[in-house]
Design a protein around this motif. Structure first.
Motif, PDB file in Angstrom:
ATOM      1  N   ALA A  98      -3.624   5.787  -7.448  1.00 46.85           N
ATOM      2  CA  ALA A  98      -2.580   4.883  -6.973  1.00 46.85           C
ATOM      3  C   ALA A  98      -1.500   4.694  -8.031  1.00 46.85           C
ATOM      4  O   ALA A  98      -0.320   4.581  -7.736  1.00 46.85           O
ATOM      5  CB  ALA A  98      -3.191   3.532  -6.588  1.00 46.85           C
ATOM      6  N   VAL A  99      -1.939   4.628  -9.273  1.00 40.99           N
ATOM      7  CA  VAL A  99      -0.994   4.525 -10.370  1.00 40.99           C
ATOM      8  C   VAL A  99      -0.958   5.894 -11.049  1.00 40.99           C
ATOM      9  O   VAL A  99      -1.983   6.372 -11.517  1.00 40.99           O
ATOM     10  CB  VAL A  99      -1.449   3.448 -11.379  1.00 40.99           C
ATOM     11  N   LYS A 108      -8.932   2.610  -3.282  1.00 49.41           N
ATOM     12  CA  LYS A 108      -9.842   2.300  -2.183  1.00 49.41           C
ATOM     13  C   LYS A 108     -10.069   0.796  -2.058  1.00 49.41           C
ATOM     14  O   LYS A 108     -10.028   0.238  -0.957  1.00 49.41           O
ATOM     15  CB  LYS A 108     -11.196   2.995  -2.393  1.00 49.41           C
ATOM     16  N   THR A 109     -10.286   0.148  -3.203  1.00 51.39           N
ATOM     17  CA  THR A 109     -10.553  -1.283  -3.167  1.00 51.39           C
ATOM     18  C   THR A 109      -9.385  -2.042  -2.537  1.00 51.39           C
ATOM     19  O   THR A 109      -9.574  -2.986  -1.778  1.00 51.39           O
ATOM     20  CB  THR A 109     -10.823  -1.806  -4.600  1.00 51.39           C
ATOM     21  N   GLU A 110      -8.186  -1.579  -2.852  1.00 50.24           N
ATOM     22  CA  GLU A 110      -6.997  -2.196  -2.277  1.00 50.24           C
ATOM     23  C   GLU A 110      -7.013  -2.059  -0.743  1.00 50.24           C
ATOM     24  O   GLU A 110      -6.646  -2.987  -0.025  1.00 50.24           O
ATOM     25  CB  GLU A 110      -5.759  -1.513  -2.874  1.00 50.24           C
ATOM     26  N   ARG A 144     -11.295  -9.971  -8.568  1.00 48.23           N
ATOM     27  CA  ARG A 144     -10.269  -9.295  -7.787  1.00 48.23           C
ATOM     28  C   ARG A 144     -10.339  -9.705  -6.314  1.00 48.23           C
ATOM     29  O   ARG A 144      -9.318  -9.977  -5.692  1.00 48.23           O
ATOM     30  CB  ARG A 144     -10.467  -7.786  -7.920  1.00 48.23           C
ATOM     31  N   ARG A 197      -7.605   6.206 -17.101  1.00 52.06           N
ATOM     32  CA  ARG A 197      -7.343   5.447 -15.878  1.00 52.06           C
ATOM     33  C   ARG A 197      -5.956   4.861 -15.884  1.00 52.06           C
ATOM     34  O   ARG A 197      -5.325   4.753 -14.861  1.00 52.06           O
ATOM     35  CB  ARG A 197      -8.366   4.320 -15.730  1.00 52.06           C
ATOM     36  N   LEU A 228       0.850  -1.189   0.000  1.00 51.57           N
ATOM     37  CA  LEU A 228       0.000   0.000   0.000  1.00 51.57           C
ATOM     38  C   LEU A 228       0.885   1.238   0.000  1.00 51.57           C
ATOM     39  O   LEU A 228       1.984   1.216   0.547  1.00 51.57           O
ATOM     40  CB  LEU A 228      -0.888   0.008   1.246  1.00 51.57           C
ATOM     41  N   ASN A 229       0.400   2.306  -0.599  1.00 51.23           N
ATOM     42  CA  ASN A 229       1.158   3.560  -0.510  1.00 51.23           C
ATOM     43  C   ASN A 229       0.864   4.250   0.831  1.00 51.23           C
ATOM     44  O   ASN A 229       0.045   3.772   1.626  1.00 51.23           O
ATOM     45  CB  ASN A 229       0.875   4.448  -1.717  1.00 51.23           C
ATOM     46  N   GLN A 283      -2.769   5.104   1.586  1.00 53.21           N
ATOM     47  CA  GLN A 283      -3.556   3.893   1.811  1.00 53.21           C
ATOM     48  C   GLN A 283      -3.243   3.293   3.176  1.00 53.21           C
ATOM     49  O   GLN A 283      -4.131   2.793   3.871  1.00 53.21           O
ATOM     50  CB  GLN A 283      -3.254   2.854   0.720  1.00 53.21           C
ATOM     51  N   THR A 325     -11.625   8.052  -8.088  1.00 52.92           N
ATOM     52  CA  THR A 325     -11.597   6.773  -8.781  1.00 52.92           C
ATOM     53  C   THR A 325     -10.152   6.395  -9.078  1.00 52.92           C
ATOM     54  O   THR A 325      -9.400   7.223  -9.572  1.00 52.92           O
ATOM     55  CB  THR A 325     -12.361   6.875 -10.116  1.00 52.92           C
ATOM     56  N   GLY A 326      -9.790   5.174  -8.737  1.00 55.72           N
ATOM     57  CA  GLY A 326      -8.428   4.746  -9.034  1.00 55.72           C
ATOM     58  C   GLY A 326      -7.426   5.114  -7.954  1.00 55.72           C
ATOM     59  O   GLY A 326      -6.228   4.881  -8.107  1.00 55.72           O
TER      60      GLY A 326
HETATM   61  P1  ADP Z   1     -10.442   2.506  -6.429  1.00 57.34           P
HETATM   62  O1  ADP Z   1     -11.128   1.380  -5.718  1.00 57.34           O
HETATM   63  O2  ADP Z   1     -10.233   3.708  -5.549  1.00 57.34           O
HETATM   64  O3  ADP Z   1     -11.036   2.870  -7.744  1.00 57.34           O
HETATM   65  P2  ADP Z   1      -8.365   0.549  -6.913  1.00 57.34           P
HETATM   66  O4  ADP Z   1      -8.132  -0.070  -5.589  1.00 57.34           O
HETATM   67  O5  ADP Z   1      -9.202  -0.186  -7.887  1.00 57.34           O
HETATM   68  O6  ADP Z   1      -8.939   2.032  -6.741  1.00 57.34           O
HETATM   69  O7  ADP Z   1      -6.947   0.894  -7.548  1.00 57.34           O
HETATM   70  C1  ADP Z   1      -6.799   1.429  -8.843  1.00 57.34           C
HETATM   71  C2  ADP Z   1      -5.665   0.712  -9.549  1.00 57.34           C
HETATM   72  O8  ADP Z   1      -4.443   0.970  -8.870  1.00 57.34           O
HETATM   73  C3  ADP Z   1      -5.823  -0.783  -9.576  1.00 57.34           C
HETATM   74  O9  ADP Z   1      -5.378  -1.252 -10.805  1.00 57.34           O
HETATM   75  C4  ADP Z   1      -4.947  -1.269  -8.441  1.00 57.34           C
HETATM   76  O10 ADP Z   1      -4.452  -2.565  -8.698  1.00 57.34           O
HETATM   77  C5  ADP Z   1      -3.837  -0.241  -8.440  1.00 57.34           C
HETATM   78  N1  ADP Z   1      -3.299  -0.014  -7.096  1.00 57.34           N
HETATM   79  C6  ADP Z   1      -3.995   0.243  -5.979  1.00 57.34           C
HETATM   80  N2  ADP Z   1      -3.170   0.441  -4.937  1.00 57.34           N
HETATM   81  C7  ADP Z   1      -1.926   0.297  -5.399  1.00 57.34           C
HETATM   82  C8  ADP Z   1      -0.611   0.387  -4.803  1.00 57.34           C
HETATM   83  N3  ADP Z   1      -0.447   0.676  -3.526  1.00 57.34           N
HETATM   84  N4  ADP Z   1       0.443   0.169  -5.606  1.00 57.34           N
HETATM   85  C9  ADP Z   1       0.293  -0.092  -6.909  1.00 57.34           C
HETATM   86  N5  ADP Z   1      -0.893  -0.191  -7.528  1.00 57.34           N
HETATM   87  C10 ADP Z   1      -1.993   0.005  -6.795  1.00 57.34           C
END
Ligand code: ADP
Ligand code: ZN
Ligand code: ZN
Length: 713
Positions: free
Chosen positions: A363-364, A212-214, A246, A567, A181-182, A185, A208-209
């Protein structure tokens, strides 16, 4: 009879007229055993209560809060099979492996068939659980049965003891699969870890992106390692095969699913797995919030602002509110995520009642998305699109990228208009325009009425009938004409009758240059990593809406749709076509983003005494006979008005026609109740008791009381 506690909460079979019905014992009153007018229970179905004490008590509370019959609320919490009296299924989680015979005979199974694919899958690993099989084969039960019968596969029961789970988490392969996680996060994760074992809602406010899901997935890991269960709520259109995949890839336990696309057996199994405590993780849409969670540790609500969390008929509960209520009794945290939080949740966070963590960056890393307003006044639109928009789409295609054209209206054109006399196609049963589908069919989107479009104007006989505006169908037509070589898919209710239809369309589109046209079904969920240009064809009708939540909805939609652009590694560009380029909502949103919009919206709501600064209930009533409707309304108004007097701050507003005053041939009217707080509203409603039901005129009309209505339609 046994002690009361043993019976309460159990299902029983009882005589009902000449039939038998399944009921639930809600109370045992001593001394009534031999009362002459009471009938005897025929059969007791459950040996112990079916629901947890927490759920049982909260359902009682909810029946009072939403003013619904207790029976209806209890029934909503049971899968159909249990309502019909079926017993709870056996609940073992099984895992499967190739047998000796299976290993030696695998290659003799015909290549490409389901049995062979399943055998190949099993050959790659020690064993597989049901969710894994389900991921690879949509008819996995039948395939598996065949393999078991032929002795090629064996099944063993697997129990998810905490030890087994911790062992699983200790495997290096598992931790290797997990990304880091960054910093932002990690803060969010820490905040939720700090909240375990207490009722404490946390809003994760992240674009978005932003990952959050992570964060959810890591929080779920932590919860599982504490031996607890997790409920994950997702909006109707958020539960895509991609989302599920996922979760299943990340989590080492079976992920159970509950949504409207399942059959009764599948629903029963998911429910029973969670209810027994054997199931660890449930991901589901609205009704999943009513599942028993004997070992609950965490509730996650993704896209907490989404309107599909509110049930819009019968018992009109809001899944987010029910989740918060249950979490309070269960003493567990609630993690709510959104890029565009609801005014309710934002206000609670601002007032300090909920925790708040923001994920500000994607995140990316990506290029910033550029948003541009296209003033289309006086411009020629070709099937709904301006030349600038078409050029932007062309640019995306040239670069091998994808473009999304968004329009929240399906059909060819929202209106058929006579240019000579002003006649428009109206539904004969509703107060609504008919939508033109194809060139020849007019359909009412409110009652389903269809008729053939006239060739000459029914009013003046002229031949100047013109489709006005463009729905998704027309946009598709125009785009196909302009870009004949580009892959083009349309995604709206008509092209996606089947649950996995969206997924199939996206596969057809591929990962190269292409165009998507669609409604808000495309606003989130699916991963569209090649998408670089988003054209919002029009949202102007939303800017005219008078509903108090219209601005919030529109802002959320615009942000969500725009969030689809860029994205991945492509630069994002959003073009917004409008005839109202100076509208304050657009201005605020474009210059200050959702946060600025939310500030001004909350101020406006406070000034107007609207939620979240007040509590509302809406009495809706409709009837084909205007006189019957009026007499119910007069009586209901009198009752409400009399009751409201003794509740300070409560107001019964003057009855009004509904925004759509006639629908399916019925006249529709409404009475709005407002109170300074939910508590005051509740005291008024509970004071009301069943008074409305008792009105003689209530039997002649259709009426419902919507507590915390999402909109005033
Ligand atoms: P959200 O739920 O906020 O839309 P996601 O959790 O789907 O965001 O993350 C967006 C993208 O970034 C996904 O492809 C995920 O795999 C990637 N991602 C999330 N957290 C990290 C991280 N800490 N390092 C690298 N990639 C990440
Ligand atoms: Zn005419
Ligand atoms: Zn109609």
């Amino acid at each position: 009879m046994d002690l009361a506690e043993n019976w309460v909460g159990c299902r029983v079979r009882v005589p009902f007229g000449r039939q038998q019905k399944v009921g639930m014992v809600v109370a045992v009153i001593p001394g009534t055993d031999h009362a002459p007018n009471l009938k005897a229970i025929i059969q007791r179905i459950d040996a112990k209560p079916l629901l947890t004490a927490e759920l049982w008590q909260n359902l009682h509370w909810l029946a009072r809060y939403y003013q619904r019959p207790l029976g209806e609320v209890l029934a909503a919490a049971l899968p159909a099979r249990l309502r019909e009296g079926e017993s709870l299924p056996e609940l073992a989680e099984w895992r499967y492996a190739l047998s000796e015979t299976g290993r030696s005979n695998r290659l003799s199974l015909r290549t490409g068939t389901r049995p062979r694919r399943m055998a190949d899958l099993l050959a790659q690993r020690d064993h597989a659980d049901e969710t894994l099989l389900a991921e690879h084969d949509d008819a996995w039960r039948a395939t598996l049965r065949g393999l078991l019968r032929r002795g090629l596969v064996t099944g063993t029961r697997q129990a998810w003891t905490l030890e087994a789970l911790l062992d699983r988490y200790a495997e290096p392969e598992l931790s290797a699969r997990r990304g880091r996680l960054n910093a932002a996060q990690n803060l969010a994760l820490q905040a939720i870890l700090d909240r375990f074992d207490q009722f404490s809602p946390l809003l994760l406010d992240g674009v978005t992106g932003s990952g959050k899901t992570e964060v959810y997935l890591h929080a779920i890991d932590a919860c599982l390692q504490r031996g607890q269960q997790v409920l994950v709520l997702v909006p109707e259109i958020g539960l895509t095969p991609q989302t599920l995949r996922r979760f299943r890839q990340h989590l080492p336990v079976p992920v159970h699913v509950l949504h409207s696309g399942l059959n009764d057996t599948e629903r029963l199994h998911a429910w029973a797995a969670m209810s027994s405590g054997e199931g660890r993780v449930l991901i589901g849409t609205r009704s999943a919030v009513l599942v028993p969670l004997p070992q609950a540790g965490l509730i996650v609500i993704d896209e907490e602002h989404d309107a599909s969390y509110k049930q819009q008929e019968g018992w009109r509960y809001h899944a987010r509110d029910v989740a918060l209520l249950r979490a309070r009794s269960l003493n567990i945290p609630v993690l709510m995520g959104s890029a565009t939080p609801s005014m309710e949740t934002l206000q609670a966070a601002r007032a300090g009642r909920y925790g708040l963590i923001a994920l500000k960056q994607r995140a990316v890393a990506t290029h910033a998305t550029r948003v541009q307003v296209l003033d289309v006044r006086g411009q020629t639109l070709v099937h709904g699109l301006s030349e600038s928009a078409l050029q932007a789409i062309d640019g995306a295609l040239q670069r091998g990228e994808q473009a999304l054209v968004f329009r929240n209206r399906r059909g060819f054109a929202p209106v058929l208009l006579c240019h000579d006399c002003g006649w428009r196609g109206q539904c004969s049963h509703c107060d609504a325009a008919l939508t033109l589908h194809g060139r020849r069919t007019l359909i009412c989107h409110h009652c389903g009425h269809r008729e053939t479009a006239p060739t000459a104007c029914p009013s003046c006989g002229g031949l100047a009938l013109q489709p006005q505006g463009a729905g998704t169908e027309r946009l598709e037509l125009g785009l196909a004409a302009r870009f004949p070589d580009a892959p083009l898919v349309r995604i709206d209710r008509e092209t996606t009758q089947h649950r996995d239809a969206v997924e199939k369309h996206l596969v057809r589109l591929g990962t190269g240059a292409g165009i998507l046209v669609g409604t808000q079904m495309l606003a989130k969920g699916h991963d569209l990593s090649r998408l670089s240009v988003v054209v919002v064809a029009s949202i102007d009708e939303g800017l005219f809406s008078t509903d108090f939540r219209a601005a919030e909805r529109l802002a959320q939609l615009l942000i969500q749709v725009s969030g689809r652009a860029g994205r991945a590694h492509t630069r994002g560009e959003v073009l917004l076509q409008t005839h109202l380029p100076e509208h304050p909502l657009l201005h605020t949103l474009l210059n200050g983003g959702y946060a600025a919009f939310a500030n001004s919206e909350l101020q406006a709501r406070e000034a107007a005494g609207l939620p979240p600064f007040a509590a509302l209930a809406l009495l809706r009533h409709e009837c084909a006979q205007e006189a019957d409707l009026q007499s119910f309304e007069n009586a209901a108004y009198a009752v409400l008005h009399a009751r409201a007097k003794s509740h300070p701050g409560c107001r019964v507003h003057a009855p009004l026609p509904a925004p759509m005053a006639r629908r399916q041939g019925r006249w529709r009217r409404q009475i709005l109740l407002s109170a300074p707080t939910r508590a005051v509203l509740q005291s008024l409603l509970s004071d009301l008791g069943g008074d409305l039901f008792k009105l003689p005129s209530a039997r002649k009309v259709r009426w419902s009381l919507d507590v915390d209505p999402l909109d005033l339609y």
